[in-house]
Scaffold this motif. Structure first.
Motif: not given
Length: 326
Positions: A69-83
């Motif tokens: 479950x990824x509940x991070x601020x919008x700017x934190x989505x991307x390479x270091x988390x979701x991908x």
């Protein structure tokens, strides 16, 4: 899969809501909580009776999650988390918005598809029983017009009032109404936006729009208007009204009004949409079948595309087509 090994990335308010719901699901084992703030991660991990991590890499290596479950601020989505999670074979439940750019969102979507993983987005309005009834009522009706709004105050985290970090109210908050329009009326195809700025001058680092008005062309030509403002110091009005030839269907925060000539029906949702959306995700992972997920990842990308087009339209002062998602 008998038990889903579930991890949490982000340990703020929404993460803890999802965590409480996860702990009530017998088929879930919480295997780790990750946050850049050590104290926040450790506090949340203590609630869940699990281990705290400061990096996604450590979480993947030691926690070995099946899903996150990824509940991070919008700017934190991307390479270091979701991908990183998806490339490690981790199924994904992501809080909205899925990203701040379509480039990032498309990369995550492609990775999910390549790995044949479940991707879900936290547009919880779809899970309220009142929204489900509204969708059923509108299925055989020809929609003439719809109008939605989100009128309230400035959300308290400092990142929310910075456009580069939140995307602004339309992208981060009114996105729920945009998604509801797509869910109940039809695909948002074209937008034309106006905005007001410069009213809020007493909040440090505030650079988002004070108010927006977005005219949309949806479905087979249905006109829709969605308005937003965050200048109040209290929550005021949130919802969507859908008008057909002989009926008005109004969807609010866990509420439904059905208005016909001489008759008005009011309903209040009795279910917890946050609990229902997480259980649907867990079941999809367990069964390997995403059919019960009401907002899969590609739907979240489509809603993001509409909100980003609305912001761009306001900046350029002209109507814009919404980029498609195939």
């Amino acid at each position: 899969m008998a038990v889903v090994r579930l991890a949490f990335v982000g340990a703020g308010r929404m993460a803890r809501t999802h965590m409480r719901n996860a702990l009530s699901i017998e088929e879930v084992e919480v295997v780790g909580v990750c946050d850049v703030d050590r104290g926040r991660a450790e506090e949340a991990a203590k609630i869940a009776g699990t281990k705290a991590f400061l990096s996604v890499d450590e979480l993947i290596r030691e926690g070995k999650p099946d899903a996150a479950v990824v509940s991070v601020p919008p700017f934190a989505h991307g390479e270091e988390v979701d991908l990183k999670l998806v490339r490690a074979g981790v199924n994904l439940f992501v809080e909205k918005p899925v990203a701040l750019s379509l480039e990032v969102a498309f990369r995550v979507l492609e990775a999910l598809r390549a790995k044949e993983l479940v991707g879900a987005v936290g547009y919880h309005w779809r899970y309220w029983e009142t929204t489900r009834e509204a969708k059923w009522l509108l299925e055989d009706k020809e929609v003439v017009f719809a109008g939605g709004t989100w009128q309230g105050g400035i959300y308290h985290p400092s990142w929310w009032r910075r456009r580069e970090k939140s995307g602004g109210q339309v992208v981060e908050q009114t996105t729920h109404i945009f998604d509801l329009v797509r869910h109940l009326v039809g695909e948002i195809r074209r937008v034309y936006s106006l905005r007001r700025r410069g009213v809020v001058r007493d909040i440090p680092d505030y650079d988002i729009d004070d108010a927006t008005v977005v005219a949309m062309e949806c479905g087979d030509g249905v006109p829709v208007v969605v308005t937003s403002t965050c200048v109040l110091d209290f929550g005021h009005k949130v919802g969507l009204s859908v008008i057909t030839r002989k009926m008005v269907v109004e969807v609010g925060v866990g509420r439904l009004s059905v208005i016909e000539s001489g008759h008005r029906l009011e309903k209040v949702a009795r279910n917890d949409p946050y609990a229902d959306e997480l259980r649907a995700f867990v079941e999809a992972v367990r069964e390997g079948n995403p059919e019960g997920v009401l907002c899969p990842y590609d739907e979240g990308v489509k809603t993001l595309a509409a909100t980003l087009a609305a912001i761009e339209s306001a900046e350029e002062g002209r109507p814009l087509e919404v980029k498609g998602v195939t």
